[in-house]
Design a protein around this motif. Structure first.
Motif, short mmCIF file in Angstrom:
data_model
loop_
_atom_site.label_atom_id
_atom_site.label_comp_id
_atom_site.label_asym_id
_atom_site.label_seq_id
_atom_site.Cartn_x
_atom_site.Cartn_y
_atom_site.Cartn_z
N SER A 354 3.24 -9.44 -0.67
CA SER A 354 3.38 -8.09 -0.16
C SER A 354 4.84 -7.69 -0.15
O SER A 354 5.63 -8.57 -0.12
CB SER A 354 2.71 -8.03 1.15
N VAL A 355 4.95 -6.39 -0.06
CA VAL A 355 6.33 -5.83 0.12
C VAL A 355 6.77 -5.94 1.23
O VAL A 355 6.17 -5.64 2.19
CB VAL A 355 6.44 -4.28 -0.40
N SER A 356 8.24 -6.22 1.42
CA SER A 356 8.91 -6.29 2.86
C SER A 356 10.31 -5.68 2.51
O SER A 356 10.43 -5.26 1.35
CB SER A 356 9.10 -7.73 3.19
N GLY A 357 11.01 -5.65 3.38
CA GLY A 357 12.22 -5.23 3.42
C GLY A 357 13.26 -5.79 2.60
O GLY A 357 14.14 -5.05 2.04
N LEU A 358 13.04 -6.95 2.20
CA LEU A 358 13.87 -7.86 1.35
C LEU A 358 13.34 -7.68 -0.20
O LEU A 358 14.03 -8.23 -0.99
CB LEU A 358 13.85 -9.30 1.62
N THR A 359 12.30 -7.10 -0.43
CA THR A 359 11.65 -6.97 -1.85
C THR A 359 12.85 -6.10 -2.71
O THR A 359 13.28 -5.09 -2.40
CB THR A 359 10.33 -6.45 -2.09
N ASN A 360 12.93 -6.68 -3.93
CA ASN A 360 13.94 -6.08 -5.00
C ASN A 360 13.27 -5.05 -5.85
O ASN A 360 13.76 -4.03 -6.21
CB ASN A 360 15.02 -7.19 -5.64
N TYR A 361 11.96 -5.63 -6.39
CA TYR A 361 11.45 -4.88 -7.57
C TYR A 361 9.73 -4.95 -7.16
O TYR A 361 9.58 -6.03 -6.62
CB TYR A 361 11.60 -5.40 -8.82
N LEU A 362 9.17 -4.08 -7.56
CA LEU A 362 7.74 -3.87 -7.52
C LEU A 362 7.38 -3.69 -8.86
O LEU A 362 7.68 -2.57 -9.52
CB LEU A 362 7.12 -2.86 -6.65
N LEU A 363 6.70 -4.69 -9.52
CA LEU A 363 6.18 -4.61 -10.89
C LEU A 363 4.87 -3.90 -10.84
O LEU A 363 3.80 -4.66 -10.28
CB LEU A 363 6.07 -6.13 -11.41
N LYS A 364 4.66 -2.78 -11.57
CA LYS A 364 3.42 -1.82 -11.10
C LYS A 364 2.88 -1.86 -12.48
O LYS A 364 3.45 -1.60 -13.72
CB LYS A 364 3.91 -0.35 -10.96
N GLY A 365 1.46 -2.13 -12.42
CA GLY A 365 0.65 -1.69 -13.59
C GLY A 365 -0.25 -0.54 -13.26
O GLY A 365 -0.01 0.26 -12.46
N THR A 366 -1.28 -0.71 -13.92
CA THR A 366 -2.56 0.52 -13.77
C THR A 366 -3.11 0.16 -12.56
O THR A 366 -3.96 -0.92 -12.26
CB THR A 366 -3.41 0.62 -14.97
N GLN A 367 -3.50 1.23 -11.59
CA GLN A 367 -4.23 1.12 -10.33
C GLN A 367 -5.64 1.25 -10.62
O GLN A 367 -5.94 2.27 -11.16
CB GLN A 367 -3.68 2.17 -9.31
N THR A 368 -6.42 0.18 -10.42
CA THR A 368 -7.99 0.24 -10.73
C THR A 368 -8.48 -0.06 -9.45
O THR A 368 -9.99 0.25 -9.37
CB THR A 368 -8.20 -1.05 -11.54
N SER A 369 -7.93 -0.07 -8.30
CA SER A 369 -8.55 -0.05 -7.05
C SER A 369 -9.51 1.11 -6.61
O SER A 369 -8.82 2.24 -6.78
CB SER A 369 -7.67 -0.81 -6.06
N GLN A 370 -10.50 1.03 -5.88
CA GLN A 370 -11.29 2.05 -5.39
C GLN A 370 -10.83 2.39 -4.07
O GLN A 370 -11.12 3.40 -3.32
CB GLN A 370 -12.64 1.72 -5.64
N ASN A 371 -10.12 1.77 -3.47
CA ASN A 371 -9.37 1.77 -2.23
C ASN A 371 -8.06 2.07 -1.90
O ASN A 371 -7.27 1.86 -0.96
CB ASN A 371 -9.84 0.44 -1.24
N LEU A 372 -7.53 2.84 -2.70
CA LEU A 372 -6.01 3.42 -2.57
C LEU A 372 -5.99 4.23 -1.48
O LEU A 372 -6.60 5.14 -1.23
CB LEU A 372 -5.79 4.06 -3.82
N ILE A 373 -4.94 4.14 -0.69
CA ILE A 373 -4.83 4.92 0.61
C ILE A 373 -4.70 6.56 0.47
O ILE A 373 -5.38 7.00 0.98
CB ILE A 373 -3.26 4.39 1.13
#
Length: 413
Positions: A354-373
């Protein structure tokens, strides 16, 4: 007295047969019917063994011959695989396209400077293929130390409608690598995006490559009389190659897919990425040549019953992202999440769920979840965007940027 006894027995048998002729006829009829059914089943089994590989283009059916040995009486005669491989039940070949991050160290690509076959030559090749006898396919069970590992990339899975865009092979003699073959092929059609993502090949890279007939001729010469080894070779590679014109009168082949099923039944699946991870193989399976390298190691370990799980050795891989924290969100066509996590760790990075205040990079792909906020962004994305808004050194990147960071070492903490 003996003659009299025999005479009386004969008279009695004749009397019985006259009185119970209908019963004897019934027994004879049932016996003949059972014999006929057994004979029909044997004929059907024989014909089915001869028609596993259908070369539909020329209306011929290569036959599956009995196992043969090039080295009779040697230690290669030991049985190591007694499981039949059926085309329709085989695992999809392209599921093994994993993307770990090592470059190919030796690539003898056949390029545009080589002579390409003319249309007349292609026509002659087709005519020869339509008149020659179908090849005999010998499914090997013996241990091999002289063999050629083969893998192909294609424009799709249907061998009757799609074509080959890369043929790669490694030649082993006395269990030592002595030569390699790698040929890209011009498909004379645009590649689908998913195929480019899967194989790493592009229209630009293939536009000056030689034609398929030329590549098959060179590959046939490379193979010579060596047996072929491949992962799902009986279910995909060999039928595809034969359909496109690869020909030898007798083709010996050993498939590591059923061999792995027999040797490692406890594994969740027997796909090449799973076996690669299990045996600690460190390379980036970006195309067919790298998959050949992986298959060779997998085969040697299965053959020699060295079946213990192996911890991968990352010591020789540059730690270009040492100390950098990564999180992953979404799905990637090119690589599995497990492969991406391994790639991060190989190069010295740290993966967090999970993302925290120390995370440097978020590697993003295609969002396939049906529960996006918000219907668009994942929870990890929203947290990362908040970090950026608050002035933290954080960034959302795609797969190409991720590979650039690994290659250049320009990641920032």
């Amino acid at each position: 007295m003996k003659k009299v006894t025999v005479f009386l027995v004969i008279i009695f048998a004749i009397a019985i047969s006259i009185q119970y002729w209908w019963a004897l006829s019934l027994v004879a009829g049932i016996s003949l019917t059972i014999f006929g059914i057994i004979r029909a089943k044997k004929d059907k089994q024989r014909k089915s063994r001869q028609s596993i590989y259908q070369v539909d283009k020329h209306g011929q059916q290569p036959s599956i011959g009995k196992d043969i040995s090039l080295h009779g009486g040697s230690d290669e005669s030991q049985d190591i695989d007694d499981e039949d491989t059926e085309l329709k039940n085989a695992e999809p070949h392209h599921s093994h396209r994993d993307k770990l991050n090592n470059s190919v160290t030796s690539d003898k690509s056949v390029n545009s400077n080589l002579n390409k076959p003319t249309s007349i030559e292609e026509e002659k090749s087709t005519m020869r293929a339509s008149t020659r006898q179908a090849p005999n396919i010998h499914k090997l069970r013996r241990k091999l130390t002289n063999f050629v590992v083969v893998d192909i990339e294609t424009t799709g899975f249907n061998r009757f409608e799609e074509t080959i865009i890369q043929i790669s092979a490694l030649k082993f003699k006395k269990d030592q690598l002595i030569d390699d073959f790698n040929c890209y092929i011009n498909p004379h059609r645009k590649l689908q995006q998913k195929i480019s993502s899967l194989t790493g090949l592009t229209d630009e890279k293939l536009k000056n490559a030689p034609d398929l007939n030329y590549a098959l001729d060179k590959f046939t010469h490379f193979v010579a009389d060596f047996p072929l080894v491949g992962h799902n070779i009986m279910g995909f590679d060999l039928p595809f190659l034969i359909e496109k014109g690869f020909y030898l009168p007798d083709i010996e082949a050993l498939d590591t897919l059923p061999l792995s099923r027999r040797k490692l039944p406890e594994l969740k699946d027997k796909k090449l990425p799973t076996l690669k991870k299990y045996f600690g193989v460190v390379n980036r399976s970006h195309n067919a040549l790298n998959d050949c390298r992986t298959t060779a190691i997998v085969y040697q370990r299965l053959r020699d019953d060295k079946l213990d799980e192996v911890e991968p050795d990352y010591s020789k891989i540059p730690k270009s992202i040492a100390g950098i924290r990564f999180c992953i969100t979404g799905k990637f066509d090119e690589e599995s999440r497990d492969d991406l996590i391994d790639e991060i760790k190989q190069h010295g990075g740290r993966y967090t769920k999970s993302v925290s205040g120390l995370t440097n990079y978020l590697l993003k792909g295609t969002q396939t979840s049906q529960n996006l906020i918000d219907g668009v962004h994942s929870n990890s994305e929203l947290k990362m965007l908040e970090n950026v808004k608050n002035g933290k050194e954080a960034k959302i990147i795609g797969l190409s940027e991720f590979h650039t960071l690994i290659a250049t070492g320009n990641a920032k903490q």
